[in-house]
Design a protein around this motif. Structure first.
Motif, PDB file in Angstrom:
ATOM      1  N   LYS A 157      -5.156 -28.858 -56.809  1.00  0.00           N
ATOM      2  CA  LYS A 157      -4.545 -27.938 -56.396  1.00  0.00           C
ATOM      3  C   LYS A 157      -3.476 -28.321 -56.483  1.00  0.00           C
ATOM      4  N   GLY A 158      -2.375 -29.497 -55.995  1.00  0.00           N
ATOM      5  CA  GLY A 158      -1.092 -28.914 -56.464  1.00  0.00           C
ATOM      6  C   GLY A 158      -0.110 -29.527 -54.810  1.00  0.00           C
ATOM      7  N   TRP A 159      -1.355 -29.518 -54.117  1.00  0.00           N
ATOM      8  CA  TRP A 159      -0.841 -28.937 -52.330  1.00  0.00           C
ATOM      9  C   TRP A 159      -0.224 -30.530 -52.049  1.00  0.00           C
ATOM     10  N   ASP A 160       0.765 -30.656 -51.508  1.00  0.00           N
ATOM     11  CA  ASP A 160       1.577 -31.544 -50.820  1.00  0.00           C
ATOM     12  C   ASP A 160       2.434 -31.426 -49.492  1.00  0.00           C
ATOM     13  N   LEU A 161       1.698 -31.404 -48.264  1.00  0.00           N
ATOM     14  CA  LEU A 161       2.481 -31.694 -47.108  1.00  0.00           C
ATOM     15  C   LEU A 161       4.032 -32.063 -46.828  1.00  0.00           C
ATOM     16  N   TYR A 162       4.004 -32.784 -47.306  1.00  0.00           N
ATOM     17  CA  TYR A 162       5.048 -33.708 -47.136  1.00  0.00           C
ATOM     18  C   TYR A 162       6.522 -33.177 -48.599  1.00  0.00           C
ATOM     19  N   SER A 163       6.248 -32.263 -48.652  1.00  0.00           N
ATOM     20  CA  SER A 163       6.844 -31.761 -49.457  1.00  0.00           C
ATOM     21  C   SER A 163       7.705 -30.527 -48.646  1.00  0.00           C
ATOM     22  N   PHE A 164       9.546 -30.112 -49.172  1.00  0.00           N
ATOM     23  CA  PHE A 164       9.947 -28.865 -48.391  1.00  0.00           C
ATOM     24  C   PHE A 164       9.052 -27.406 -48.420  1.00  0.00           C
ATOM     25  N   TRP A 165       8.056 -27.249 -48.712  1.00  0.00           N
ATOM     26  CA  TRP A 165       7.549 -25.776 -48.785  1.00  0.00           C
ATOM     27  C   TRP A 165       6.503 -26.719 -47.901  1.00  0.00           C
ATOM     28  N   GLY A 166       6.175 -27.766 -47.631  1.00  0.00           N
ATOM     29  CA  GLY A 166       5.029 -28.348 -46.745  1.00  0.00           C
ATOM     30  C   GLY A 166       5.938 -28.392 -45.004  1.00  0.00           C
ATOM     31  N   LEU A 167       7.081 -28.402 -45.309  1.00  0.00           N
ATOM     32  CA  LEU A 167       8.312 -28.602 -44.362  1.00  0.00           C
ATOM     33  C   LEU A 167       8.333 -27.082 -43.205  1.00  0.00           C
ATOM     34  N   VAL A 168       7.916 -26.007 -44.065  1.00  0.00           N
ATOM     35  CA  VAL A 168       8.866 -24.740 -44.157  1.00  0.00           C
ATOM     36  C   VAL A 168       7.573 -23.685 -43.342  1.00  0.00           C
ATOM     37  N   ILE A 169       5.643 -24.368 -44.213  1.00  0.00           N
ATOM     38  CA  ILE A 169       4.875 -24.081 -43.543  1.00  0.00           C
ATOM     39  C   ILE A 169       4.460 -24.543 -41.556  1.00  0.00           C
ATOM     40  N   VAL A 170       4.636 -25.896 -41.694  1.00  0.00           N
ATOM     41  CA  VAL A 170       5.133 -26.336 -40.117  1.00  0.00           C
ATOM     42  C   VAL A 170       6.213 -26.049 -39.403  1.00  0.00           C
ATOM     43  N   TYR A 171       7.345 -25.401 -39.536  1.00  0.00           N
ATOM     44  CA  TYR A 171       8.250 -24.944 -39.136  1.00  0.00           C
ATOM     45  C   TYR A 171       8.099 -23.324 -38.876  1.00  0.00           C
ATOM     46  N   LEU A 172       7.285 -22.580 -39.511  1.00  0.00           N
ATOM     47  CA  LEU A 172       6.957 -21.118 -39.535  1.00  0.00           C
ATOM     48  C   LEU A 172       5.833 -21.799 -38.247  1.00  0.00           C
ATOM     49  N   TYR A 173       4.821 -22.633 -37.938  1.00  0.00           N
ATOM     50  CA  TYR A 173       4.079 -22.608 -36.736  1.00  0.00           C
ATOM     51  C   TYR A 173       4.852 -22.229 -35.608  1.00  0.00           C
ATOM     52  N   PHE A 174       6.274 -22.209 -34.972  1.00  0.00           N
ATOM     53  CA  PHE A 174       7.194 -21.916 -34.237  1.00  0.00           C
ATOM     54  C   PHE A 174       7.392 -21.460 -33.980  1.00  0.00           C
ATOM     55  N   LEU A 175       7.924 -20.930 -35.176  1.00  0.00           N
ATOM     56  CA  LEU A 175       9.524 -19.818 -35.388  1.00  0.00           C
ATOM     57  C   LEU A 175       8.125 -18.875 -35.368  1.00  0.00           C
ATOM     58  N   ILE A 176       7.179 -18.397 -36.415  1.00  0.00           N
ATOM     59  CA  ILE A 176       6.978 -17.214 -35.991  1.00  0.00           C
ATOM     60  C   ILE A 176       6.282 -16.043 -34.274  1.00  0.00           C
ATOM     61  N   PRO A 177       6.114 -17.933 -33.254  1.00  0.00           N
ATOM     62  CA  PRO A 177       6.060 -16.974 -32.412  1.00  0.00           C
ATOM     63  C   PRO A 177       7.448 -16.579 -31.599  1.00  0.00           C
ATOM     64  N   LEU A 178       8.587 -17.726 -31.584  1.00  0.00           N
ATOM     65  CA  LEU A 178       9.458 -17.086 -31.151  1.00  0.00           C
ATOM     66  C   LEU A 178      10.103 -15.639 -31.705  1.00  0.00           C
TER      67      LEU A 178
END
Length: 300
Positions: A157-178
């Motif tokens: 489906k075109g998913w790529d964790l090692y892209s800009f949006w993949g990195l954004v999703i990873v950052y959301l993991y600690f930014l949303i709790p903050l």
């Protein structure tokens, strides 16, 4: 009429003089703190400033002061990395603010105190969870060979964790709790009487939020957004472990310049990039602190 003159109590006079007498040795209590700040922040700052404006001649070894490092830090690949970090931080902070606000509101309005304490405790833990462990968790889960990637067929489906949006999703993991931790005290400050007054005047829930709650929360929301931006902007280990140099980020450029992975002798350019980051962080704090004070006045 005769005035009655009474002699002052010597004990009261002595107590008053003691209260008026300034404590000359009170400042000695902060000497250890000042010494720690000078060692932990002052010396590195001086070394960074000195290195950012110093160039060493490779032939003679002589050093001279110049702005060549600062000029190089805002050109070419370094400028691209700086803009990439700003873009990534702004997008991740904006999404975290939008997603964290309703989550914090749900926690504040919950009727279960245990749920509130559990969410806030988990947010405190997750807000500080980053670096290599976080990168490994996402690689094992959503990487090219991750568990969910294979089970859900995300690669097709075109998913790529090692892209800009993949990195954004990873950052959301600690930014949303903050964001939850940052905005919860402001939401607690919203008074029930304001909602009741709005309802008594015929306002709907949406009108209450648009015309009452959000204007009051605006300084706290903007302050939280600025804080999230600063946290994402300074992140290094997570991006380094996940994407390496495939996504241009200023923190990765600083690491490459110091280690000499790309060019040798660029250590002072790395210090210049660090100074650029300090200036941006200072600008962020200059925006955050007034907003925080204004929010405290509204919600006090």
């Amino acid at each position: 009429m005769t005035a009655v003159v009474t002699e002052a109590d010597p004990a009261l006079v002595a107590a008053a003089s003691v209260k008026r007498r300034p404590r000359r040795g009170g400042w000695l209590a902060v000497v250890p703190l000042l010494a720690f700040v000078a060692l932990a922040f002052g010396l590195p700052a001086v070394a960074m400033l000195n290195g950012a404006f110093t160039v060493k001649d490779p032939a003679t070894g002589a050093t001279s002061y110049t702005t060549a490092n600062m000029t190089a830090s805002v050109q070419g690949a370094y400028l691209t990395a700086m803009l990439g970090s700003v873009k990534l931080s702004a997008v991740a902070a904006g999404l975290a603010a939008v997603l964290g606000l309703p989550l914090a509101q749900a926690v504040v309005t919950s009727r279960f105190p245990a749920l509130r304490e559990a969410v806030l405790t988990a947010s405190g833990v997750l807000a500080n969870f980053g670096g290599v462990p976080l990168a490994f968790a996402f690689v094992a889960t959503l990487g090219n060979s991750g568990v969910l990637t294979r089970q859900l067929g995300l690669t097709d489906k075109g998913w790529d964790l090692y892209s800009f949006w993949g990195l954004v999703i990873v950052y959301l993991y600690f930014l949303i709790p903050l964001m939850v931790l940052t905005i919860t005290p402001a939401l607690d400050g919203l008074r029930v009487q304001w909602r009741e007054a709005a309802q008594n005047n015929g306002a709907t829930g949406l009108q209450y939020w648009l015309h009452v709650a959000l204007p009051v929360l605006a300084p706290s929301l903007l302050g939280g957004l600025v804080l999230l931006f600063g946290s994402a902007f300074a992140a290094y280990a997570t991006a380094a472990a996940m994407v390496g140099s495939s996504i241009p980020l200023v923190t990765l450029q600083i690491a490459d310049a110091i280690s000499g992975n790309v060019l040798v002798g660029q250590e002072n350019v790395a210090l210049a990039l660090s100074l650029d980051m300090v200036l941006i962080a200072g600008l962020v704090m200059a925006v955050y602190l007034p907003l925080q004070r204004r929010s405290a006045r509204w919600l006090a």
